[in-house]
Design an enzyme around this catalytic site. Sequence first.
Site, PDB file in Angstrom:
ATOM      1  N   SER A  22       0.830  -1.215   0.000  1.00 60.26           N
ATOM      2  CA  SER A  22       0.000   0.000   0.000  1.00 60.26           C
ATOM      3  C   SER A  22       0.857   1.255   0.000  1.00 60.26           C
ATOM      4  O   SER A  22       0.342   2.366   0.030  1.00 60.26           O
ATOM      5  CB  SER A  22      -0.945   0.003   1.211  1.00 60.26           C
ATOM      6  N   ASN A 109      -2.381  -2.102  13.068  1.00 56.23           N
ATOM      7  CA  ASN A 109      -3.838  -1.914  12.981  1.00 56.23           C
ATOM      8  C   ASN A 109      -4.281  -0.629  13.677  1.00 56.23           C
ATOM      9  O   ASN A 109      -5.102   0.126  13.143  1.00 56.23           O
ATOM     10  CB  ASN A 109      -4.568  -3.121  13.571  1.00 56.23           C
ATOM     11  N   THR A 154     -39.827  25.703 -12.174  1.00 59.58           N
ATOM     12  CA  THR A 154     -40.152  24.360 -11.697  1.00 59.58           C
ATOM     13  C   THR A 154     -40.326  23.540 -12.968  1.00 59.58           C
ATOM     14  O   THR A 154     -40.791  24.084 -13.984  1.00 59.58           O
ATOM     15  CB  THR A 154     -41.456  24.317 -10.867  1.00 59.58           C
ATOM     16  N   HIS A 155     -39.946  22.296 -12.926  1.00 61.53           N
ATOM     17  CA  HIS A 155     -39.982  21.435 -14.121  1.00 61.53           C
ATOM     18  C   HIS A 155     -39.194  22.055 -15.272  1.00 61.53           C
ATOM     19  O   HIS A 155     -39.489  21.803 -16.427  1.00 61.53           O
ATOM     20  CB  HIS A 155     -41.425  21.187 -14.596  1.00 61.53           C
ATOM     21  N   SER A 276     -13.452  24.553 -29.070  1.00 58.74           N
ATOM     22  CA  SER A 276     -13.589  23.276 -29.768  1.00 58.74           C
ATOM     23  C   SER A 276     -12.478  23.179 -30.801  1.00 58.74           C
ATOM     24  O   SER A 276     -12.046  24.194 -31.348  1.00 58.74           O
ATOM     25  CB  SER A 276     -14.955  23.219 -30.450  1.00 58.74           C
ATOM     26  N   LYS A 282     -17.189  27.958 -30.880  1.00 60.25           N
ATOM     27  CA  LYS A 282     -17.533  27.373 -29.579  1.00 60.25           C
ATOM     28  C   LYS A 282     -16.768  27.966 -28.397  1.00 60.25           C
ATOM     29  O   LYS A 282     -15.584  28.260 -28.463  1.00 60.25           O
ATOM     30  CB  LYS A 282     -17.269  25.856 -29.595  1.00 60.25           C
ATOM     31  N   ASN A 284     -16.875  26.454 -24.645  1.00 57.79           N
ATOM     32  CA  ASN A 284     -17.542  25.374 -23.915  1.00 57.79           C
ATOM     33  C   ASN A 284     -17.358  25.491 -22.403  1.00 57.79           C
ATOM     34  O   ASN A 284     -16.266  25.810 -21.937  1.00 57.79           O
ATOM     35  CB  ASN A 284     -17.007  24.014 -24.375  1.00 57.79           C
ATOM     36  N   GLU A 289     -18.983  21.258 -16.467  1.00 61.20           N
ATOM     37  CA  GLU A 289     -19.276  19.884 -16.918  1.00 61.20           C
ATOM     38  C   GLU A 289     -18.390  18.876 -16.201  1.00 61.20           C
ATOM     39  O   GLU A 289     -18.842  17.797 -15.813  1.00 61.20           O
ATOM     40  CB  GLU A 289     -19.053  19.769 -18.426  1.00 61.20           C
ATOM     41  N   TYR A 316      -9.819  -6.050  12.628  1.00 62.23           N
ATOM     42  CA  TYR A 316      -9.190  -5.597  11.385  1.00 62.23           C
ATOM     43  C   TYR A 316      -9.170  -6.710  10.345  1.00 62.23           C
ATOM     44  O   TYR A 316      -8.939  -7.882  10.658  1.00 62.23           O
ATOM     45  CB  TYR A 316      -7.746  -5.140  11.660  1.00 62.23           C
ATOM     46  N   GLN A 321      -7.581  -2.025   3.872  1.00 65.42           N
ATOM     47  CA  GLN A 321      -6.517  -1.251   3.240  1.00 65.42           C
ATOM     48  C   GLN A 321      -7.051  -0.479   2.022  1.00 65.42           C
ATOM     49  O   GLN A 321      -6.480   0.534   1.631  1.00 65.42           O
ATOM     50  CB  GLN A 321      -5.387  -2.199   2.822  1.00 65.42           C
TER      51      GLN A 321
HETATM   52  N1  ARG Z   1      -1.268  -1.102   5.122  1.00 64.07           N
HETATM   53  C1  ARG Z   1      -2.218  -1.601   6.050  1.00 64.07           C
HETATM   54  C2  ARG Z   1      -3.574  -0.912   5.857  1.00 64.07           C
HETATM   55  O1  ARG Z   1      -3.606   0.090   5.204  1.00 64.07           O
HETATM   56  C3  ARG Z   1      -1.755  -1.334   7.455  1.00 64.07           C
HETATM   57  C4  ARG Z   1      -2.302  -2.283   8.451  1.00 64.07           C
HETATM   58  C5  ARG Z   1      -1.737  -3.634   8.262  1.00 64.07           C
HETATM   59  N2  ARG Z   1      -2.221  -4.530   9.260  1.00 64.07           N
HETATM   60  C6  ARG Z   1      -2.090  -5.867   9.145  1.00 64.07           C
HETATM   61  N3  ARG Z   1      -2.611  -6.549  10.091  1.00 64.07           N
HETATM   62  N4  ARG Z   1      -1.499  -6.402   8.124  1.00 64.07           N
HETATM   63  O2  ARG Z   1      -4.617  -1.353   6.304  1.00 64.07           O
END
Ligand code: ARG
Length: 460
Positions: A22, A109, A154-155, A276, A282, A284, A289, A316, A321
């Site tokens: 991560s 965690n 309205t509408h 455009s 144009k 835009n 948007e 957890y 993650q």
């Molecule tokens: N990268 C993990 C997350 O974002 C951190 C926690 C990891 N905990 C574990 N028990 N592997 O959730």
Amino acid sequence: MKMWAGRTSGDIADCVNELNASIGFDKRMYAQDIAGSIAHAGMLGKVGILTQAECAEIQQALQVISQEIASGALPIDETAEDIHMFVEQVLTQRLGTLGKKLHTARSRNDQVALDLRMYLKDDAGEICALAHGLAEALCDIAEAHTETVMPGYTHLQRAQPVTLAHHLMAYVQMLLRDLGRLRDASARMNVLPLGSGALAGTTYPLDRQHVADALGFAGITQNSMDGVSDRDFVLELAGALSILMMHLSRLCEELVLWCSWEFRFMSLDDAYATGSSIMPQKKNPDVPELVRGKTARVYGDNMTLLAMMKALPLAYNKDMQEDKEAIFDACDTVKLCLRAMTPMMRSATFHPDVMKRAAQAGFINATDCADYLVKRGAAFRDAYRITGALVKTCIDKGCTLDTLPLANFQAASPLFAQDVYAAIDLLTCVTARDIPGGPAPGQVKTQIAQARALLAKEAL
Ligand code: ARG
């Protein structure tokens, strides 16, 4: 080899590494991660788990790591599993065995739950400041247009006269509620989960309140299993952001319409419009948007979070993650949209003459014409029928109520007199809607003042 190698070899397959890592997206929480570690180390020193000297050495090394990451001197190793592991790894490289003591009485965690709370508290604050800026811009524009009559719809059919100020102030009310939701979400986010451990707390005599105080949290989480597995704070923020985006997309939808040749109520500054590649004429409205389109992304992020949390058993689970990419994307998207919206609104040109012409053309003073008869003794239903017939006469004659000869009015009802023209004048119609919350210029001025006072209280 992984820092958690022990029970397993830690030699995971490349594809698992890719799936598991991560760091690519949680590296943005490095400052929060390190601040959390500094507070944790300080508390370990206070309760005697670390000596004062150990505590000072760890804290100082962590400060340096934070500064080096910020300056770019310490590049983040993308092969580290996540930001928590990376920081601990660097600390251990630098301090040896002492670095390995930091993670005492802590789990990733509760660490990740802490980092995310800290990060999102800051982001929610930034988003509030930006939403605040947009609300102020709308108040400023409204201030200049309390007598700019336009059709209210309205509408999407012309209905009754309002003013541009009244219309824009409706969005300010929405933004004020958005600010309230963001503030509420931030308040519930503001508790420290550290000390929850992996799920069952810890056997060490931690001083959780001390850490909460050091990190500026208002309190501590009350249940260790909930502390590590609660992501309500992420969902609440995503929910508040979804509603905020819904408001922006409604405004943007109107801006797209108003910029069209069909409406021509406003023009965007060239800096906020595009051309455009083929059609030379144009201009835009891409910005509104895109904001309308990006609303879909934020809803998607919100759904990702809800679906991810559904039916997860305590406590957890690694599914969680996935929370970060979704909520970071939602926050980044909202910030970008707000950053573009405010100057786009401030630099836009409104065309009161065109709005007035549109207001004159749709019989939007028909209700006022009926009310005129009611004030002279007619029953509302009769007045409604008589006015409807007059509108039909106008359509047949190709005129408006304002230009219909008095003879036609009087043929429809003897209650009509010359003063009917003044009564159905558009500005009179708006001014007569002089009730709290109504479009009368005086009422809207009060509305603007109240909104400004609330915004001043919300000031961050
Ligand atoms: N990268 C993990 C997350 O974002 C951190 C926690 C990891 N905990 C574990 N028990 N592997 O959730």
